[in-house]
Write a protein that holds these residues in place. Structure first.
Motif, PDB file in Angstrom:
ATOM      1  N   ASN A 138     -47.460 -52.607 116.641  1.00 35.00           N
ATOM      2  CA  ASN A 138     -46.573 -52.259 115.826  1.00 35.00           C
ATOM      3  C   ASN A 138     -45.353 -53.639 115.252  1.00 35.00           C
ATOM      4  O   ASN A 138     -44.613 -53.285 114.514  1.00 35.00           O
ATOM      5  N   ASP A 139     -45.981 -54.671 115.668  1.00 34.15           N
ATOM      6  CA  ASP A 139     -45.276 -55.899 115.205  1.00 34.15           C
ATOM      7  C   ASP A 139     -45.817 -56.129 113.624  1.00 34.15           C
ATOM      8  O   ASP A 139     -47.022 -56.527 113.302  1.00 34.15           O
ATOM      9  N   LYS A 140     -44.919 -55.974 112.755  1.00 28.71           N
ATOM     10  CA  LYS A 140     -45.140 -55.966 111.308  1.00 28.71           C
ATOM     11  C   LYS A 140     -45.583 -57.234 110.862  1.00 28.71           C
ATOM     12  O   LYS A 140     -46.111 -57.633 109.678  1.00 28.71           O
ATOM     13  N   ARG A 141     -45.596 -58.471 111.706  1.00 30.48           N
ATOM     14  CA  ARG A 141     -45.892 -59.793 111.533  1.00 30.48           C
ATOM     15  C   ARG A 141     -47.414 -59.906 111.916  1.00 30.48           C
ATOM     16  O   ARG A 141     -47.971 -60.799 111.323  1.00 30.48           O
ATOM     17  N   LEU A 142     -48.196 -58.851 112.543  1.00 31.65           N
ATOM     18  CA  LEU A 142     -49.591 -59.131 112.839  1.00 31.65           C
ATOM     19  C   LEU A 142     -50.604 -58.419 112.063  1.00 31.65           C
ATOM     20  O   LEU A 142     -50.265 -57.092 111.809  1.00 31.65           O
ATOM     21  N   CYS A 143     -51.689 -58.836 111.682  1.00 32.25           N
ATOM     22  CA  CYS A 143     -52.735 -58.047 111.135  1.00 32.25           C
ATOM     23  C   CYS A 143     -53.014 -56.767 112.214  1.00 32.25           C
ATOM     24  O   CYS A 143     -53.096 -56.638 113.358  1.00 32.25           O
ATOM     25  N   PRO A 150     -57.170 -43.809 114.841  1.00 32.74           N
ATOM     26  CA  PRO A 150     -57.055 -42.699 113.942  1.00 32.74           C
ATOM     27  C   PRO A 150     -55.530 -41.877 114.417  1.00 32.74           C
ATOM     28  O   PRO A 150     -55.058 -41.098 113.355  1.00 32.74           O
ATOM     29  N   ARG A 151     -54.845 -42.213 115.497  1.00 38.89           N
ATOM     30  CA  ARG A 151     -53.391 -41.731 115.537  1.00 38.89           C
ATOM     31  C   ARG A 151     -52.366 -42.302 114.644  1.00 38.89           C
ATOM     32  O   ARG A 151     -51.381 -41.862 114.552  1.00 38.89           O
ATOM     33  N   MET A 152     -52.512 -43.456 114.364  1.00 33.57           N
ATOM     34  CA  MET A 152     -51.835 -44.113 113.293  1.00 33.57           C
ATOM     35  C   MET A 152     -51.584 -43.630 111.768  1.00 33.57           C
ATOM     36  O   MET A 152     -52.706 -43.098 111.322  1.00 33.57           O
ATOM     37  N   CYS A 153     -50.521 -43.807 111.340  1.00 29.78           N
ATOM     38  CA  CYS A 153     -50.347 -43.652 109.908  1.00 29.78           C
ATOM     39  C   CYS A 153     -51.376 -44.000 108.871  1.00 29.78           C
ATOM     40  O   CYS A 153     -51.909 -45.316 109.091  1.00 29.78           O
ATOM     41  N   ASP A 154     -51.794 -43.316 108.061  1.00 31.06           N
ATOM     42  CA  ASP A 154     -52.777 -43.575 107.067  1.00 31.06           C
ATOM     43  C   ASP A 154     -52.397 -44.712 105.964  1.00 31.06           C
ATOM     44  O   ASP A 154     -53.372 -45.308 105.446  1.00 31.06           O
ATOM     45  N   VAL A 155     -51.112 -45.009 105.906  1.00 30.50           N
ATOM     46  CA  VAL A 155     -50.566 -45.834 104.892  1.00 30.50           C
ATOM     47  C   VAL A 155     -50.077 -47.137 105.532  1.00 30.50           C
ATOM     48  O   VAL A 155     -50.739 -48.259 105.237  1.00 30.50           O
ATOM     49  N   PRO A 191     -47.261 -43.809 114.679  1.00 27.06           N
ATOM     50  CA  PRO A 191     -48.063 -42.734 114.937  1.00 27.06           C
ATOM     51  C   PRO A 191     -47.697 -41.521 113.700  1.00 27.06           C
ATOM     52  O   PRO A 191     -46.665 -41.468 112.892  1.00 27.06           O
ATOM     53  N   LYS A 192     -48.744 -40.638 113.394  1.00 29.08           N
ATOM     54  CA  LYS A 192     -48.717 -39.931 112.283  1.00 29.08           C
ATOM     55  C   LYS A 192     -47.672 -38.787 112.769  1.00 29.08           C
ATOM     56  O   LYS A 192     -47.545 -38.513 114.061  1.00 29.08           O
ATOM     57  N   ARG A 193     -46.889 -38.241 111.674  1.00 30.05           N
ATOM     58  CA  ARG A 193     -46.071 -36.931 112.177  1.00 30.05           C
ATOM     59  C   ARG A 193     -47.172 -35.775 112.726  1.00 30.05           C
ATOM     60  O   ARG A 193     -48.235 -35.849 112.086  1.00 30.05           O
ATOM     61  N   GLY A 201     -49.105 -32.725 112.333  1.00 31.91           N
ATOM     62  CA  GLY A 201     -49.818 -32.128 111.215  1.00 31.91           C
ATOM     63  C   GLY A 201     -49.735 -32.729 109.881  1.00 31.91           C
ATOM     64  O   GLY A 201     -50.107 -32.232 108.899  1.00 31.91           O
ATOM     65  N   GLN A 202     -49.474 -34.198 109.836  1.00 32.24           N
ATOM     66  CA  GLN A 202     -49.628 -34.827 108.564  1.00 32.24           C
ATOM     67  C   GLN A 202     -50.535 -36.179 109.175  1.00 32.24           C
ATOM     68  O   GLN A 202     -50.794 -36.443 110.149  1.00 32.24           O
ATOM     69  N   GLN A 203     -50.616 -36.744 107.815  1.00 35.10           N
ATOM     70  CA  GLN A 203     -51.585 -38.022 107.909  1.00 35.10           C
ATOM     71  C   GLN A 203     -50.556 -39.186 107.848  1.00 35.10           C
ATOM     72  O   GLN A 203     -51.113 -40.393 107.866  1.00 35.10           O
ATOM     73  N   GLN A 204     -49.365 -39.482 107.537  1.00 35.21           N
ATOM     74  CA  GLN A 204     -48.357 -40.149 107.446  1.00 35.21           C
ATOM     75  C   GLN A 204     -47.389 -40.070 108.476  1.00 35.21           C
ATOM     76  O   GLN A 204     -47.078 -39.110 109.253  1.00 35.21           O
ATOM     77  N   CYS A 205     -46.559 -41.323 108.753  1.00 34.20           N
ATOM     78  CA  CYS A 205     -45.600 -41.322 109.828  1.00 34.20           C
ATOM     79  C   CYS A 205     -44.345 -40.910 109.143  1.00 34.20           C
ATOM     80  O   CYS A 205     -43.536 -40.589 110.225  1.00 34.20           O
ATOM     81  N   GLY A 206     -44.015 -40.855 107.947  1.00 35.83           N
ATOM     82  CA  GLY A 206     -42.773 -40.587 107.567  1.00 35.83           C
ATOM     83  C   GLY A 206     -42.614 -40.280 105.969  1.00 35.83           C
ATOM     84  O   GLY A 206     -43.601 -40.338 105.396  1.00 35.83           O
ATOM     85  N   ASP A 207     -41.629 -39.986 105.524  1.00 36.81           N
ATOM     86  CA  ASP A 207     -41.492 -39.732 104.113  1.00 36.81           C
ATOM     87  C   ASP A 207     -41.665 -40.879 103.043  1.00 36.81           C
ATOM     88  O   ASP A 207     -42.435 -40.894 102.158  1.00 36.81           O
ATOM     89  N   GLU A 208     -41.455 -42.259 103.493  1.00 36.54           N
ATOM     90  CA  GLU A 208     -41.726 -43.326 102.676  1.00 36.54           C
ATOM     91  C   GLU A 208     -43.354 -43.535 102.661  1.00 36.54           C
ATOM     92  O   GLU A 208     -43.819 -43.934 101.571  1.00 36.54           O
ATOM     93  N   CYS A 209     -43.861 -43.181 103.575  1.00 39.27           N
ATOM     94  CA  CYS A 209     -45.463 -43.633 103.596  1.00 39.27           C
ATOM     95  C   CYS A 209     -45.910 -42.319 103.019  1.00 39.27           C
ATOM     96  O   CYS A 209     -47.080 -42.524 102.248  1.00 39.27           O
ATOM     97  N   ALA A 210     -45.551 -41.125 103.061  1.00 40.59           N
ATOM     98  CA  ALA A 210     -46.048 -39.954 102.422  1.00 40.59           C
ATOM     99  C   ALA A 210     -46.064 -40.141 100.907  1.00 40.59           C
ATOM    100  O   ALA A 210     -46.905 -39.655 100.059  1.00 40.59           O
TER     101      ALA A 210
END
Length: 266
Positions: free
Chosen positions: A28-33, A65-70, A75-77, A79-88
């Motif tokens: 979850n650290d945005k600084r890491l690959c 596969p549990r993580m947002c596709d973007v 984690p994905k919401r 019933g959705q493939q993204q975590c929130g509105d921004e990624c959707a």
């Protein structure tokens, strides 16, 4: 079991728990690959650290596969493939290779990096998700080119982007029209149509159709069958606007003048 014997087991369990927590935090650290989860992210490689990791990422994502596709970090919401509105909001304009950044304007990919990855993966086809701006563009082109108003426009089920590399192109480019069997109402050539209904007439209900880009050059317009049986001198292509264009015939006499861009599935 004595308390002394149990102590190492408890410590081991705590250590394992700490390791899981550390991995989760790193993920979850945005600084890491998001692939190796070790090295810092490089802006050149979207959410990864290197060209090696971006290649892996473009083929299988982050591996979870549990993580947002973007963003691949949250984690994905349900019933959705993204975590929130921004990624959707990114999904409908996302690069067809990495799917994590918006594509670059009218191009299908986001950067030269993703283009390099595409060339390594090529030849291949990339599915364009329904609702994506590219899907809408292809569907719109097909519908606008449907000139037979008395026939219903078929429903497009899937769209694929065709990715080619030089090796894939080479046999096509080396092909010579004069080696082909002489057939066709206007001689040996590559027969296409600007009327999607005409092109679709060669498909089966569950068939496929290619959307191509062509270079017409200087066009010779004809008014009947067999008016010319080869490319007329001084011209590059022939067009027969049969039935006022409803059954358009566009004939190219050089294979280098046409390239497939999208594959449409019905």
């Amino acid at each position: 079991m004595s308390i002394l014997n149990a102590k190492p087991v408890v410590l081991a369990a705590l250590a394992a728990s700490a390791l899981v927590m550390a991995v989760s935090m790193a993920f979850n650290d945005k600084r890491l690959c998001v692939v190796c989860r070790v090295y810092p992210v490089s802006p050149e490689y979207t959410v990864t650290c290197s060209f090696t990791c971006i290649q892996i990422f473009c083929q299988r994502g982050s591996g979870d596969p549990r993580m947002c596709d973007v963003c691949h970090r949250h984690p994905k919401r349900q019933g959705q493939q993204q975590c929130g509105d921004e990624c959707a909001g990114v999904t409908n304009v996302a690069c067809l290779i990495c799917k994590s950044r918006p594509k670059d304007g009218r191009h299908d990919l986001c950067s030269l990096t993703c283009k390099k990855v595409a060339m390594i993966l090529a030849p291949c086809i990339l599915e364009v998700p329904r609702g994506h701006t590219i899907y809408d563009m292809v569907e719109g082109k097909f519908k606008r080119a449907w000139k037979n108003k008395s026939s219903p426009i078929p429903v497009i089920k899937r769209v694929f982007k065709i990715i080619e590399n030089e090796e894939f192109q080479k046999p096509y480019e080396l092909y010579r029209v004069d080696l082909a069997k002489a057939t066709g109402a206007f001689g040996v050539g590559v027969y296409t149509s600007s009327a999607s209904n005409k092109a679709y007439s060669y498909c089966k209900p569950n068939g496929a159709l290619l959307l191509n880009k062509v270079v017409l050059g200087r066009v010779r317009h004809v008014s009947g069958w067999n008016e010319v049986m080869s490319c007329p001198p001084g011209y590059n292509s022939v067009i027969f606007e049969r039935m006022d264009g409803i059954l358009n015939e566009t004939i190219l006499y050089c294979d280098d003048a046409i390239r497939p861009v999208f594959l449409i599935i019905f």
